[in-house]
Scaffold this active site. Sequence first.
Site, PDB file in Angstrom:
ATOM      1  N   ASN A   1       0.803  -1.226   0.000  1.00  0.00           N
ATOM      2  CA  ASN A   1       0.000   0.000   0.000  1.00  0.00           C
ATOM      3  C   ASN A   1       0.838   1.279   0.000  1.00  0.00           C
ATOM      4  OD1 ASN A   1      -1.583  -2.071   2.184  1.00  0.00           O
ATOM      5  ND2 ASN A   1      -2.673  -1.468   0.337  1.00  0.00           N
TER       6      ASN A   1
ATOM      7  N   ILE B   1       0.860   6.741  -0.165  1.00  0.00           N
ATOM      8  CA  ILE B   1       0.210   5.750   0.685  1.00  0.00           C
ATOM      9  C   ILE B   1      -1.228   5.556   0.228  1.00  0.00           C
ATOM     10  CG2 ILE B   1      -0.421   5.156   3.062  1.00  0.00           C
ATOM     11  CD1 ILE B   1       1.638   7.374   3.919  1.00  0.00           C
ATOM     12  N   CYS B   2      -1.625   4.306   0.056  1.00  0.00           N
ATOM     13  CA  CYS B   2      -3.014   3.989  -0.258  1.00  0.00           C
ATOM     14  C   CYS B   2      -3.717   3.680   1.064  1.00  0.00           C
ATOM     15  CB  CYS B   2      -3.082   2.792  -1.205  1.00  0.00           C
ATOM     16  SG  CYS B   2      -4.758   2.416  -1.710  1.00  0.00           S
ATOM     17  N   LEU B   3      -4.397   4.677   1.589  1.00  0.00           N
ATOM     18  CA  LEU B   3      -5.087   4.552   2.873  1.00  0.00           C
ATOM     19  C   LEU B   3      -6.392   5.323   2.747  1.00  0.00           C
ATOM     20  CD1 LEU B   3      -4.851   3.539   5.830  1.00  0.00           C
ATOM     21  CD2 LEU B   3      -3.738   5.709   6.366  1.00  0.00           C
TER      22      LEU B   3
ATOM     23  N   LYS C   1      -8.034   9.592   1.638  1.00  0.00           N
ATOM     24  CA  LYS C   1      -8.735   9.851   0.380  1.00  0.00           C
ATOM     25  C   LYS C   1     -10.221  10.034   0.661  1.00  0.00           C
ATOM     26  CE  LYS C   1      -7.105   6.152  -1.428  1.00  0.00           C
ATOM     27  NZ  LYS C   1      -6.672   5.008  -2.130  1.00  0.00           N
TER      28      LYS C   1
END
Length: 148
Positions: A77, A84-86, A90
């Site tokens: 992630n 950062i994919c969180l 988002k």
Amino acid sequence: MATRRILKELKELQRDPPVSCSAGPTGEDMFHWQATIMGPNESPYSGGVFLVNIHFPPDYPFKPPKVVFRTKVFHPNINSNGNICLDILKDQWSPALTISKVLLSICSLLTDPNPDDPLVPEIAHIYKTDKTKYEAMARSWTQKYALF
């Protein structure tokens, strides 16, 4: 509005810092912070010290901060640019969230990656098919890039 809120969060962080995290302004600009996250003990990132940049938008807290890893990390992630994919950074952002909660969520992501919403599909595939290899790679990167 944003400056007042950021100052309030800074005071709270100094008074009651989250476990294994610290954060604060990099200089005079209250909209640019640096954070330090200690790799969680129960993860392959244990012993690592990860530097993170935080940039607050002018309309904070109505828009999420931009949080980017400066330290390289092997994680499904977190990509090579440190993005950062969180979800809370988002579409799940809420003005009720704080930097303290964001840092704790990042620590949690280090302990429990989300391979079903990866930013790096190759690492997610390794995580899902060969967790031992994933943990060895994550430990190796931690020793190479995150030890001070």
